[in-house]
Design an enzyme around this catalytic site. Structure first.
Site, PDB file in Angstrom:
ATOM      1  N   LYS A   1       0.839  -1.185   0.000  1.00  0.00           N
ATOM      2  CA  LYS A   1       0.000   0.000   0.000  1.00  0.00           C
ATOM      3  C   LYS A   1       0.886   1.252   0.000  1.00  0.00           C
ATOM      4  O   LYS A   1       2.039   1.149   0.425  1.00  0.00           O
ATOM      5  CB  LYS A   1      -0.952  -0.011   1.192  1.00  0.00           C
ATOM      6  CG  LYS A   1      -0.229   0.102   2.551  1.00  0.00           C
ATOM      7  CD  LYS A   1      -1.134   0.500   3.645  1.00  0.00           C
ATOM      8  CE  LYS A   1      -1.165   1.980   3.837  1.00  0.00           C
ATOM      9  NZ  LYS A   1      -0.007   2.554   4.546  1.00  0.00           N
TER      10      LYS A   1
ATOM     11  N   HIS B   1      -0.688  -4.898   6.149  1.00  0.00           N
ATOM     12  CA  HIS B   1       0.017  -5.674   7.174  1.00  0.00           C
ATOM     13  C   HIS B   1      -0.802  -5.819   8.460  1.00  0.00           C
ATOM     14  O   HIS B   1      -0.536  -6.693   9.270  1.00  0.00           O
ATOM     15  CB  HIS B   1       1.428  -5.138   7.429  1.00  0.00           C
ATOM     16  CG  HIS B   1       1.485  -3.905   8.271  1.00  0.00           C
ATOM     17  ND1 HIS B   1       1.271  -2.657   7.768  1.00  0.00           N
ATOM     18  CD2 HIS B   1       1.753  -3.728   9.588  1.00  0.00           C
ATOM     19  CE1 HIS B   1       1.402  -1.766   8.738  1.00  0.00           C
ATOM     20  NE2 HIS B   1       1.697  -2.393   9.855  1.00  0.00           N
TER      21      HIS B   1
ATOM     22  N   LYS C   1      -1.423  -9.132  11.643  1.00  0.00           N
ATOM     23  CA  LYS C   1      -1.134  -8.996  13.083  1.00  0.00           C
ATOM     24  C   LYS C   1      -1.788 -10.135  13.854  1.00  0.00           C
ATOM     25  O   LYS C   1      -2.949 -10.477  13.582  1.00  0.00           O
ATOM     26  CB  LYS C   1      -1.635  -7.647  13.602  1.00  0.00           C
ATOM     27  CG  LYS C   1      -0.811  -6.471  13.064  1.00  0.00           C
ATOM     28  CD  LYS C   1      -1.069  -5.211  13.830  1.00  0.00           C
ATOM     29  CE  LYS C   1      -0.355  -4.029  13.196  1.00  0.00           C
ATOM     30  NZ  LYS C   1       0.995  -3.802  13.711  1.00  0.00           N
TER      31      LYS C   1
ATOM     32  N   GLU D   1      -0.513   6.378  17.318  1.00  0.00           N
ATOM     33  CA  GLU D   1       0.946   6.269  17.235  1.00  0.00           C
ATOM     34  C   GLU D   1       1.571   7.434  17.985  1.00  0.00           C
ATOM     35  O   GLU D   1       1.026   8.540  17.980  1.00  0.00           O
ATOM     36  CB  GLU D   1       1.393   6.340  15.777  1.00  0.00           C
ATOM     37  CG  GLU D   1       0.901   5.193  14.929  1.00  0.00           C
ATOM     38  CD  GLU D   1       1.469   5.271  13.533  1.00  0.00           C
ATOM     39  OE1 GLU D   1       2.617   4.834  13.339  1.00  0.00           O
ATOM     40  OE2 GLU D   1       0.792   5.790  12.642  1.00  0.00           O
TER      41      GLU D   1
ATOM     42  N   ASP E   1      -3.447   6.950   4.414  1.00  0.00           N
ATOM     43  CA  ASP E   1      -2.364   6.128   4.957  1.00  0.00           C
ATOM     44  C   ASP E   1      -2.893   5.046   5.902  1.00  0.00           C
ATOM     45  O   ASP E   1      -2.357   3.944   5.951  1.00  0.00           O
ATOM     46  CB  ASP E   1      -1.382   7.046   5.710  1.00  0.00           C
ATOM     47  CG  ASP E   1      -0.093   6.348   6.109  1.00  0.00           C
ATOM     48  OD1 ASP E   1       0.443   5.578   5.292  1.00  0.00           O
ATOM     49  OD2 ASP E   1       0.379   6.568   7.244  1.00  0.00           O
TER      50      ASP E   1
ATOM     51  N   HIS F   1      -5.931   0.088   6.764  1.00  0.00           N
ATOM     52  CA  HIS F   1      -5.832  -0.627   8.046  1.00  0.00           C
ATOM     53  C   HIS F   1      -7.117  -0.538   8.882  1.00  0.00           C
ATOM     54  O   HIS F   1      -7.634  -1.549   9.345  1.00  0.00           O
ATOM     55  CB  HIS F   1      -4.677  -0.080   8.887  1.00  0.00           C
ATOM     56  CG  HIS F   1      -3.344  -0.106   8.189  1.00  0.00           C
ATOM     57  ND1 HIS F   1      -2.959  -1.117   7.339  1.00  0.00           N
ATOM     58  CD2 HIS F   1      -2.298   0.758   8.224  1.00  0.00           C
ATOM     59  CE1 HIS F   1      -1.740  -0.864   6.888  1.00  0.00           C
ATOM     60  NE2 HIS F   1      -1.314   0.262   7.410  1.00  0.00           N
TER      61      HIS F   1
ATOM     62  N   LYS G   1      -1.027  10.429  14.420  1.00  0.00           N
ATOM     63  CA  LYS G   1       0.389  10.410  14.789  1.00  0.00           C
ATOM     64  C   LYS G   1       0.624  11.404  15.920  1.00  0.00           C
ATOM     65  O   LYS G   1      -0.144  12.338  16.107  1.00  0.00           O
ATOM     66  CB  LYS G   1       1.244  10.784  13.578  1.00  0.00           C
ATOM     67  CG  LYS G   1       1.132   9.728  12.462  1.00  0.00           C
ATOM     68  CD  LYS G   1       2.354   9.696  11.586  1.00  0.00           C
ATOM     69  CE  LYS G   1       2.238   8.675  10.475  1.00  0.00           C
ATOM     70  NZ  LYS G   1       2.594   7.311  10.892  1.00  0.00           N
TER      71      LYS G   1
HETATM   72  C1  BG6 Z   1       1.850   2.012   7.705  1.00  0.00           C
HETATM   73  C2  BG6 Z   1       1.721   3.513   7.572  1.00  0.00           C
HETATM   74  O1  BG6 Z   1       1.023   1.369   6.762  1.00  0.00           O
HETATM   75  O2  BG6 Z   1       1.462   1.617   9.012  1.00  0.00           O
HETATM   76  C3  BG6 Z   1       2.570   4.207   8.630  1.00  0.00           C
HETATM   77  O3  BG6 Z   1       2.143   3.902   6.277  1.00  0.00           O
HETATM   78  C4  BG6 Z   1       2.221   3.695   9.997  1.00  0.00           C
HETATM   79  O4  BG6 Z   1       2.388   5.606   8.565  1.00  0.00           O
HETATM   80  C5  BG6 Z   1       2.261   2.179  10.040  1.00  0.00           C
HETATM   81  O5  BG6 Z   1       3.144   4.234  10.911  1.00  0.00           O
HETATM   82  C6  BG6 Z   1       1.734   1.656  11.360  1.00  0.00           C
HETATM   83  O6  BG6 Z   1       1.965   0.288  11.437  1.00  0.00           O
HETATM   84  P1  BG6 Z   1       2.192  -0.427  12.827  1.00  0.00           P
HETATM   85  O7  BG6 Z   1       2.242  -1.875  12.500  1.00  0.00           O
HETATM   86  O8  BG6 Z   1       3.471   0.123  13.374  1.00  0.00           O
HETATM   87  O9  BG6 Z   1       1.020  -0.041  13.664  1.00  0.00           O
END
Ligand code: BG6
Length: 492
Positions: free
Chosen positions: A142, A172, A176, A210, A229, A234, A334
């Site tokens: 992505k 991804h 998880k 985050e 993003d 997600h 973020k």
């Molecule tokens: C990514 C985003 O897909 O996922 C990032 O592009 C983000 O901006 C990240 O920080 C978060 O993934 P995780 O697994 O750290 O929660």
């Protein structure tokens, strides 16, 4: 099964921060067959030995538990190879073809961990060079596009060369362990299914918070923003996992059909809901874990006066029999107060109170995704009575109690991380945890009105709401849930 994994973008951040540590972990777990090859591809002039040394240095920078010791890296490095390529040059694909012919692996995985602008060219050139055979699989990172039209154009270009069965679109979050456990909780147990509906559930909350800022990705992020993003992919995939109907079996298309139905049932946006039910924010400077951090506009690569959002909170619903009327709240950002992702399922309060409660008497199931993954069921128990006339005169008191399940503790080192799981699935040809083109399109179709309304707001000079780094985002996000009489769980 012997395989070659070709990592386009082999010197990029994603490769050394996520993919190679995941492959190293798979190697530690003994999941990679001897003779497997990982071929990093990039424009840099490197040979195999230099690539191995470079990756070795980079891996020394990753989180402590993912860092290899010297002996481990020496054995992993044997799998690493390098191929210099300029993806616009047809002859470079012929060189790759010759490299692959040396090995004749049973499976060839082409992982496009590059800028998405290169996906179309790369796929066309791979096809033209005769690099696509029934043994080939392509993995697309992505973001796949910037909006519905660009997403469709990329998918159409990829499908001219690969069949849908060969295309692995990564999200991804689906890899998880907590998401696997959520599906197992729902479809491997009978306990929750009768409760998993509007009659019992008052609201659903998904938070992906985050603490990190945009780090070195300022330029990419500034043209992307939190909606594209995190929400389009997600957060919506998590929403599908909590809201989907039980699939008829565990095959990829059965699962993806159910997720698609959820995406198509999301309440369409209206002018009123766009104005009331969506909040966007942008972080300013602030204090996080005792340190001063700069605001978004001071981050390298971010354009002056940028109106890109680093925070989104929204309220939506799912128009079907199971969920009609239940609010679904999504929130991500973020530089928030905590690094924390969870899904909170808020149950309805008891219809009639015979106890006294210190708080609201509603139960809650919280699925923790990170930093640790587990489940917490929030219940009430009879509090021990204090003696005296007051205790006797009043209704009995309830105290909150919690049933906790810590998956990390239960499954420990056998656990497989998100990218490791997904890479092994690609090699094995399992598509269950990958996103189908029609799911992506439905998700883009749903977020597009939000993007358009923000463009209109920007044109009127109304940008994202500011919030200080280290907080939970703009106050309007709390007001959004408060209108329904709810609170985000850190406020409970
Ligand atoms: C990514 C985003 O897909 O996922 C990032 O592009 C983000 O901006 C990240 O920080 C978060 O993934 P995780 O697994 O750290 O929660």
């Amino acid at each position: 099964m012997s395989f070659d994994l070709v990592l386009f973008g082999g010197t990029g951040d994603l490769a050394w921060r996520k993919l190679l540590p995941a492959l190293l972990q798979a190697h530690r777990h003994g999941s990679l067959p001897a003779g497997a090859r990982i071929i990093g591809v990039a424009r840099d002039a490197l040979d195999d030995a230099q690539y191995r040394a470079w990756i070795g240095q980079r891996l020394a920078e990753v989180e402590h538990d993912k860092r290899p010791c010297d002996a481990e890296f020496a054995s992993f490095a044997q799998l690493l190879h390098y191929q210099r390529m300029d993806l616009s040059q047809p002859q470079d694909y012929q060189a790759l073809k010759a490299r692959l012919a040396e090995h004749s692996a049973e499976v060839v995985v082409l992982y496009l961990a590059t800028a998405p602008q290169l996906f179309t060219t790369a796929c066309e050139q791979l096809g033209a060079a005769g690099l696509v055979t029934p043994q080939t699989r392509v993995v697309l990172e992505k973001p796949l596009g910037h909006d519905l039209a660009s997403n469709r154009a990329i998918n159409a270009a990829v499908r001219r060369v690969f069949s849908e069965q060969q295309i692995f679109r990564i999200d991804h979050y689906l890899g998880k362990p907590a998401v696997q456990n959520l599906l197992a909780l729902r479809f491997g147990n009978t306990l929750f299914e009768p409760l998993w509906r509007r009659e019992t559930i008052a609201s659903m909350e998904i938070t992906i918070a985050e603490q990190l800022g945009v780090q070195r990705r300022g330029e990419f992020y500034d043209s992307t923003g939190a909606l594209r993003d995190m929400v389009q992919n997600h957060a919506l995939q998590l929403l599908c996992a909590i809201a989907m109907e039980p699939p008829i079996n565990a095959h990829a298309d059965a699962i993806r059909d159910e997720k698609l139905k959820v995406l198509r049932s999301l309440t369409p946006w209206s002018a009123a809901s766009l104005a009331q039910d969506v909040v966007r924010g942008q972080y300013g400077s602030g204090t996080l874990a005792g340190e001063r951090v700069p605001g978004y506009l001071q981050e390298p690569g971010v354009s002056p006066g940028s109106q890109t959002e680093t925070f989104v909170a929204l309220r939506t619903g799912i128009s079907n029999w199971r969920w009609a009327g239940v609010p679904f709240y999504l929130r991500t950002g973020k530089r928030l107060a905590a690094h924390e992702a969870h899904i909170a399922i808020h149950l309805r309060p008891t219809p009639h109170a015979i106890y006294r409660t210190p708080l609201s008497s509603a139960n809650r199931l919280v699925i923790h995704l990170q930093p640790r993954d587990g489940l917490a069921l929030h219940l009430f128990a009879a509090a021990s009575e204090t003696s005296g006339a007051r205790a006797l005169a009043q209704a009995p008191m309830l105290a909150p109690v919690q049933l906790d399940l810590d998956f990390e503790h239960r499954f420990g080192s056998q656990r497989v991380g998100a990218y490791e799981r997904l890479l092994l699935d690609v090699i094995a040809g399992r598509l269950n945890l990958f996103v189908r083109a029609d799911e992506q399109e439905a998700a883009w179709r749903w977020v597009e009105p939000i993007m358009q309304s923000w463009e209109e707001q920007n044109a009127r000079g109304e940008g994202p709401r500011p919030y200080a780094a280290g907080t939970w985002g703009p106050g309007a996000a709390s007001a959004l849930v408060a209108r329904d009489g709810n609170t985000w769980i850190e406020e409970c």
